[in-house]
Design an enzyme around this catalytic site. Sequence first.
Site, PDB file in Angstrom:
ATOM      1  N   LYS A 192      84.245  12.337 -26.542  1.00 33.31           N
ATOM      2  CA  LYS A 192      85.262  10.581 -26.489  1.00 33.31           C
ATOM      3  C   LYS A 192      85.750  10.513 -27.842  1.00 33.31           C
ATOM      4  CE  LYS A 192      83.038  10.541 -22.307  1.00 33.31           C
ATOM      5  NZ  LYS A 192      81.209  10.877 -22.257  1.00 33.31           N
ATOM      6  N   HIS A 194      88.137   7.615 -24.206  1.00 37.47           N
ATOM      7  CA  HIS A 194      86.513   6.782 -23.382  1.00 37.47           C
ATOM      8  C   HIS A 194      87.192   5.300 -22.686  1.00 37.47           C
ATOM      9  CE1 HIS A 194      82.107   7.242 -24.252  1.00 37.47           C
ATOM     10  NE2 HIS A 194      82.629   6.538 -23.609  1.00 37.47           N
ATOM     11  N   TYR A 205      78.170   7.802 -28.336  1.00 35.34           N
ATOM     12  CA  TYR A 205      77.102   7.718 -28.099  1.00 35.34           C
ATOM     13  C   TYR A 205      75.997   8.195 -29.551  1.00 35.34           C
ATOM     14  CZ  TYR A 205      78.489   8.424 -23.624  1.00 35.34           C
ATOM     15  OH  TYR A 205      79.243   8.559 -22.238  1.00 35.34           O
TER      16      TYR A 205
HETATM   17  P1  NAD Z   1      73.434   8.415 -14.217  1.00 39.48           P
HETATM   18  O1  NAD Z   1      73.643   7.074 -12.987  1.00 39.48           O
HETATM   19  O2  NAD Z   1      72.573   9.251 -14.894  1.00 39.48           O
HETATM   20  O3  NAD Z   1      71.932   7.436 -13.923  1.00 39.48           O
HETATM   21  C1  NAD Z   1      71.071   8.002 -14.924  1.00 39.48           C
HETATM   22  C2  NAD Z   1      69.804   7.656 -14.769  1.00 39.48           C
HETATM   23  O4  NAD Z   1      69.065   7.839 -13.446  1.00 39.48           O
HETATM   24  C3  NAD Z   1      67.849   7.643 -15.677  1.00 39.48           C
HETATM   25  O5  NAD Z   1      67.385   6.581 -15.975  1.00 39.48           O
HETATM   26  C4  NAD Z   1      67.776   8.956 -15.606  1.00 39.48           C
HETATM   27  O6  NAD Z   1      66.379   8.222 -15.283  1.00 39.48           O
HETATM   28  C5  NAD Z   1      67.763   8.286 -13.691  1.00 39.48           C
HETATM   29  N1  NAD Z   1      67.481  10.049 -13.493  1.00 39.48           N
HETATM   30  C6  NAD Z   1      68.207  10.798 -13.419  1.00 39.48           C
HETATM   31  N2  NAD Z   1      67.867  11.603 -12.419  1.00 39.48           N
HETATM   32  C7  NAD Z   1      67.203  11.045 -11.565  1.00 39.48           C
HETATM   33  C8  NAD Z   1      66.347  11.752 -10.448  1.00 39.48           C
HETATM   34  N3  NAD Z   1      66.634  13.221  -9.973  1.00 39.48           N
HETATM   35  N4  NAD Z   1      66.157  10.757  -9.332  1.00 39.48           N
HETATM   36  C9  NAD Z   1      65.294   9.642 -10.309  1.00 39.48           C
HETATM   37  N5  NAD Z   1      65.912   9.178 -11.699  1.00 39.48           N
HETATM   38  C10 NAD Z   1      66.398   9.938 -12.125  1.00 39.48           C
HETATM   39  O7  NAD Z   1      74.045   7.573 -15.508  1.00 39.48           O
HETATM   40  P2  NAD Z   1      74.585   7.575 -16.186  1.00 39.48           P
HETATM   41  O8  NAD Z   1      73.743   8.079 -17.668  1.00 39.48           O
HETATM   42  O9  NAD Z   1      74.733   6.382 -16.888  1.00 39.48           O
HETATM   43  O10 NAD Z   1      75.889   8.632 -16.647  1.00 39.48           O
HETATM   44  C11 NAD Z   1      76.116  10.109 -16.475  1.00 39.48           C
HETATM   45  C12 NAD Z   1      76.800  10.188 -17.959  1.00 39.48           C
HETATM   46  O11 NAD Z   1      78.248   9.739 -17.712  1.00 39.48           O
HETATM   47  C13 NAD Z   1      76.267  10.126 -18.994  1.00 39.48           C
HETATM   48  O12 NAD Z   1      75.346  10.492 -19.234  1.00 39.48           O
HETATM   49  C14 NAD Z   1      77.268   9.911 -19.349  1.00 39.48           C
HETATM   50  O13 NAD Z   1      77.809  11.496 -20.174  1.00 39.48           O
HETATM   51  C15 NAD Z   1      78.416   9.527 -18.960  1.00 39.48           C
HETATM   52  N6  NAD Z   1      79.309   7.683 -18.809  1.00 39.48           N
HETATM   53  C16 NAD Z   1      79.873   7.968 -19.609  1.00 39.48           C
HETATM   54  C17 NAD Z   1      80.148   6.860 -19.208  1.00 39.48           C
HETATM   55  C18 NAD Z   1      82.058   6.644 -19.586  1.00 39.48           C
HETATM   56  O14 NAD Z   1      82.633   5.053 -20.181  1.00 39.48           O
HETATM   57  N7  NAD Z   1      83.133   7.337 -19.982  1.00 39.48           N
HETATM   58  C19 NAD Z   1      79.431   5.385 -19.347  1.00 39.48           C
HETATM   59  C20 NAD Z   1      78.645   5.952 -18.479  1.00 39.48           C
HETATM   60  C21 NAD Z   1      77.842   7.348 -18.402  1.00 39.48           C
END
Ligand code: NAD
Length: 278
Positions: free
Chosen positions: A75, A108, A50
């Site tokens: 990670k 990861h 990240y």
């Molecule tokens: P998420 O499902 O949390 O979606 C984030 C999106 O939802 C953003 O566009 C945000 O603006 C929107 N959002 C957030 N709160 C909202 C609300 N209250 N109302 C309307 N829209 C809203 O997706 P993410 O960020 O990909 O996943 C969360 C976390 O998971 C990441 O930040 C990261 O820490 C982790 N992650 C891990 C991997 C992995 O491969 N291990 C991959 C992706 C994400």
Amino acid sequence: MTIPTLTLNSGHAIPQLGFGVFLVPADEAEAAVSSALEIGYRHIDTAAIYRNEEGVGAAIAASGIPREELFVTTKLWNDRQSGEQPHEAARESLDKLGLEYVDLYLTHWPTPEKDTYVNAWEKLVEIRDQGLTRSIGVSNHLPEHLDRIVEATGVVPAVDQIELHPALQQRDVLEWAAAHGTLIESWGPLGQGKYPLFENPAVAEAAAAHEVTPAQVVIRWHLQRGFIVFPKSSSPERQAQNFDVLGFELTDAEVAAIDALDPGDGSGRVGSHPLDVN
Ligand code: NAD
């Protein structure tokens, strides 16, 4: 507001609700994490890839919150799984975060074509034994990968962090995790905004019934299903909304209606398939 904790197989507690920083640019990470910590989040999920570990660390340092009150995950990225590289990568992440240890360190992706994830897991065990992380786990590992790392080391991951939201519930991984005492962390818990989840009647009707937003319903669903969840938002208002999910409870019927949203054929996936990442 006291966030519920779950107990990892290491005996350490993890706050079930946290804050994720995927795609938060390096120069915005400090501000985003600072506002999350002010709101009350104590669990931060980042990763070397990240490229915002410095910003996360700066926010933690500036917050003055005692280290033992925080839960920090980072990670190991895919290109550092071979040989002794995981040791170097873990130390680099700690330097960037300005921490002496993280609470959870994850492989990861399994990147199965390279076939280095078993080595990565063996090194994570050593990194844990050296005290650089309290607990170790994996991300994006399917049952076949989980079986192999456990067979090689006898060490069961504390968590598997997988893409999980109503349209993709990965039931085979959930079954493996339940049988082995591994907790599930949901990434992309809101489907990353990539499909019309919030308009779905199962979600929208529960939101109306409880006078909360659809996002709050979905986060609450993750919590009631026993998953660890860390939605991402750079907006303090949405961060506060996503944290405010303990004042209502979905009924069993509402949970079941959301459970039924996975078509069961994998078509709900919004991110990469673990077998395709190398
Ligand atoms: P998420 O499902 O949390 O979606 C984030 C999106 O939802 C953003 O566009 C945000 O603006 C929107 N959002 C957030 N709160 C909202 C609300 N209250 N109302 C309307 N829209 C809203 O997706 P993410 O960020 O990909 O996943 C969360 C976390 O998971 C990441 O930040 C990261 O820490 C982790 N992650 C891990 C991997 C992995 O491969 N291990 C991959 C992706 C994400």
